[in-house]
Write a protein that holds these residues in place. Sequence first.
Motif, short mmCIF file in Angstrom:
data_model
loop_
_atom_site.label_atom_id
_atom_site.label_comp_id
_atom_site.label_asym_id
_atom_site.label_seq_id
_atom_site.Cartn_x
_atom_site.Cartn_y
_atom_site.Cartn_z
N PHE A 43 8.08 5.38 12.90
CA PHE A 43 6.88 5.68 12.13
C PHE A 43 6.33 4.44 11.44
CE2 PHE A 43 9.16 9.65 12.36
CZ PHE A 43 8.17 10.62 12.47
N ALA A 44 5.03 4.44 11.18
CA ALA A 44 4.44 3.44 10.29
C ALA A 44 4.89 3.78 8.87
CB ALA A 44 2.93 3.47 10.39
N ARG A 45 5.11 2.74 8.04
CA ARG A 45 5.83 3.00 6.79
C ARG A 45 5.06 3.83 5.78
NH1 ARG A 45 3.87 -0.16 2.85
NH2 ARG A 45 5.16 0.80 1.27
N ILE A 46 3.77 3.63 5.64
CA ILE A 46 3.06 4.41 4.60
C ILE A 46 3.03 5.88 5.02
CG2 ILE A 46 0.99 4.68 3.19
CD1 ILE A 46 0.35 1.77 3.58
N ASN A 54 1.62 4.64 18.89
CA ASN A 54 0.56 4.11 18.02
C ASN A 54 -0.55 5.10 17.71
OD1 ASN A 54 1.75 1.47 17.90
ND2 ASN A 54 0.97 1.10 19.96
N THR A 88 6.53 -3.80 11.07
CA THR A 88 6.74 -2.55 10.35
C THR A 88 7.93 -2.65 9.40
OG1 THR A 88 5.79 -1.35 12.19
CG2 THR A 88 7.09 -0.05 10.65
N TYR A 89 7.71 -2.24 8.16
CA TYR A 89 8.70 -2.27 7.06
C TYR A 89 9.01 -3.68 6.56
CZ TYR A 89 9.59 2.53 8.44
OH TYR A 89 9.43 3.85 8.76
N TYR A 114 5.21 7.46 6.75
CA TYR A 114 6.57 7.99 6.57
C TYR A 114 6.80 8.38 5.11
CZ TYR A 114 11.65 8.17 7.52
OH TYR A 114 12.95 8.55 7.69
N ARG A 115 6.44 7.46 4.20
CA ARG A 115 6.59 7.76 2.76
C ARG A 115 5.72 8.95 2.37
NH1 ARG A 115 8.43 3.10 -0.92
NH2 ARG A 115 7.91 4.48 -2.65
N PHE A 164 -9.95 1.26 15.66
CA PHE A 164 -9.39 2.46 16.27
C PHE A 164 -10.52 3.38 16.71
CE2 PHE A 164 -5.99 1.48 13.03
CZ PHE A 164 -5.08 1.00 13.95
N CYS A 173 0.18 4.82 12.14
CA CYS A 173 -0.24 3.49 11.69
C CYS A 173 -1.68 3.54 11.21
CB CYS A 173 -0.06 2.47 12.81
SG CYS A 173 -1.03 2.77 14.28
N ASN A 216 5.60 4.05 16.31
CA ASN A 216 4.62 3.66 15.28
C ASN A 216 3.64 4.79 14.96
OD1 ASN A 216 3.66 1.69 13.50
ND2 ASN A 216 2.14 0.95 14.97
N GLY A 269 0.82 -1.20 0.00
CA GLY A 269 0.00 0.00 0.00
C GLY A 269 0.86 1.25 0.00
N VAL A 270 0.37 2.28 -0.66
CA VAL A 270 1.04 3.58 -0.68
C VAL A 270 -0.02 4.67 -0.59
CG1 VAL A 270 2.98 2.77 -2.12
CG2 VAL A 270 0.95 3.76 -3.22
N ASP A 280 2.56 8.81 -4.19
CA ASP A 280 3.31 7.64 -4.67
C ASP A 280 2.55 6.94 -5.80
OD1 ASP A 280 5.82 7.06 -3.56
OD2 ASP A 280 4.95 6.36 -1.68
N GLU A 316 13.08 10.36 12.80
CA GLU A 316 12.94 9.17 13.64
C GLU A 316 14.12 9.13 14.60
OE1 GLU A 316 12.28 5.57 11.37
OE2 GLU A 316 13.24 4.39 12.92
N ILE A 354 0.59 -4.32 16.74
CA ILE A 354 0.26 -3.40 15.64
C ILE A 354 1.51 -2.88 14.91
CG2 ILE A 354 0.15 -1.37 17.18
CD1 ILE A 354 -2.62 -1.54 14.94
N SER A 355 2.67 -3.00 15.53
CA SER A 355 3.89 -2.54 14.85
C SER A 355 4.89 -3.68 14.68
CB SER A 355 4.53 -1.39 15.64
OG SER A 355 4.81 -1.83 16.95
#
Lengths: 408, 159
Positions: free
Chosen positions: B82-85, B8, A187-188, B87-88, A373, B58, B55, A133-134, A138, B99, A183-184
Amino acid sequence: MTIAEKILSNHVGYPVKAGDLIICPVDGVMATDTTGPLAIQAFREMGGKQVFDKSKCVLVLDHAVPPPNERIANLHKMMRAFAKEQGIKLFEIGEGICHQVMVEHEFVKPGDVFIGADSHTPTYGALNAFACGVGSTDLAATMMTGQIWLKVPESIKIVCSGKLQEGVSAKDLILFLVGQLTISGATYQSIEFAGEAFEDMTLASRMTIANMVAEMGGKTGIVHPKGLLLDYDFEVIEPDENAVYLQTFEFDVSGLEAQISAPESPDNVGNISQWEGTEIDYAFIGTCCNGRLEDLQAAAAVLKGKRIKEGVRFLIAPASKSTLLDAMNDGTLQILIEAGASIITPGCGPCVGTHQGVPGNDEVVISAANRNFKGRMGNPNSNIYLAAPATVAASALNGKITSSANAS
Amino acid sequence: MTFVYGDNIDTDRIIPGKYTKTLDMSTLADHVLEDLDPEFSKKVKPGDYLVAGKNFGCGSSREQAPLALKKSGIAVVIAEDFARIFYRNAINIGLPVLEIGKHFINRGDQLSVDIKEGFIKNETNGESYQAVKMPQVMIDILDSGGLVEYLKENGTYKL
Ligand code: SF4
């Protein structure tokens, strides 16, 4: 090499390993009515004239369908105009949730690299594909160039031995795993799901598993292809014997019970017995996680010939038009409607709090979705519990959180 | 001003889904973080810092989350990670993110931040932090002011 490393190596044309930065050609891109309008705007601002490949770019109207107000109606209109101008496919209102239609209509296939402007794009890992996902900008860049820059992810392996008990579903398993990894936790990273528990899973169940990779922060998540059945021939991609994993988790899941994720985070997970008896106001089945035919059938098996508790409302949003048709043709829909369910337009429905069934203050929702959430369904003063479709149906029947094994 | 939040913080809390379907970005800033800290959008001023735990960002892929923070005036988001999306997305729209791992920064602390060097000094307690270095392509995108400008300049990606 891991599965992720193999798929990415195949695409760039040389061997890559975790940590490498690559510019990767993609097999498909997709945006929705949440991310598409901004992506179109960014595409134009970047100087985009024509998408890189008409047959590989898709737009889906699913998050707010039919449009609840003029603002969103106009965004839909803008997306239709762009699709027409570019000659690309747009899935109209009611055709289904983006991730469901991408798989049903074969826009993504095993071994592909697919980029979606939606966080649940890893769902296609069910197909042995690398999907991530982006955001909108992007996506616009990928639509223009046909490429994306990526860091080749490290992989985590999750091995689940044993078969799931009768009445325990893929959703219970993935909720359990989200609870374990948090939840993390990924990550990556890319997750590989392996082991007996996944081998006899349907494509739909594999999608439920890969879908919630997003709730572990993963870049992508790929289910090992053993046992994967599709309507067409495909080549499977397996990891090498000596593939390097950052971490390996092993679980024996043969004794796993139904699971619940309690407010306000998907990783707040435990056995259903902890929450059984919690009163509910509203039950929801649908979403890219659990709105498919087998999910509606699981609910119908619990509700056949019965009526949900007075005072509870029960909404169902089928994942796609073909899900709706199949559920109509095999009698599932009749059972659910007679039991008291309301069927809404195939699409995201109330999942993301835009329309169609926002909960009231202090109300308790039990949902087959993937996120709980605070404020997710449009009201920060409501509480959302996540569960498998059978549990949602059993809870609607009794007006309180109930395991399908105890539904009466 | 330095705003500090915990671990989070998800995108639903940064900007609820009900507000994301718009191209009018000024409306996003009115609702940013409203379910987490209803005071934030009233108090935030251009140049303020947002600091968080693990995170950050997220959840969903909505670019409206970093956009809402940028429109509110936040100069940089600093977090343990950070959560990756998110961050990008932040880099792509030109919102700096740093970070720094575990930190001791409290609401209202005086910070000096060198975004380019990724160096942060907490003037209130004397601690300092060096942020994780980003991949060069991200530095280039941020230097251009975002991915739109980067691609306008370069036409395609360069590693
Ligand atoms: S069903 Fe929910 S989680 Fe899935 S794409 Fe739609 S809004 Fe996102």
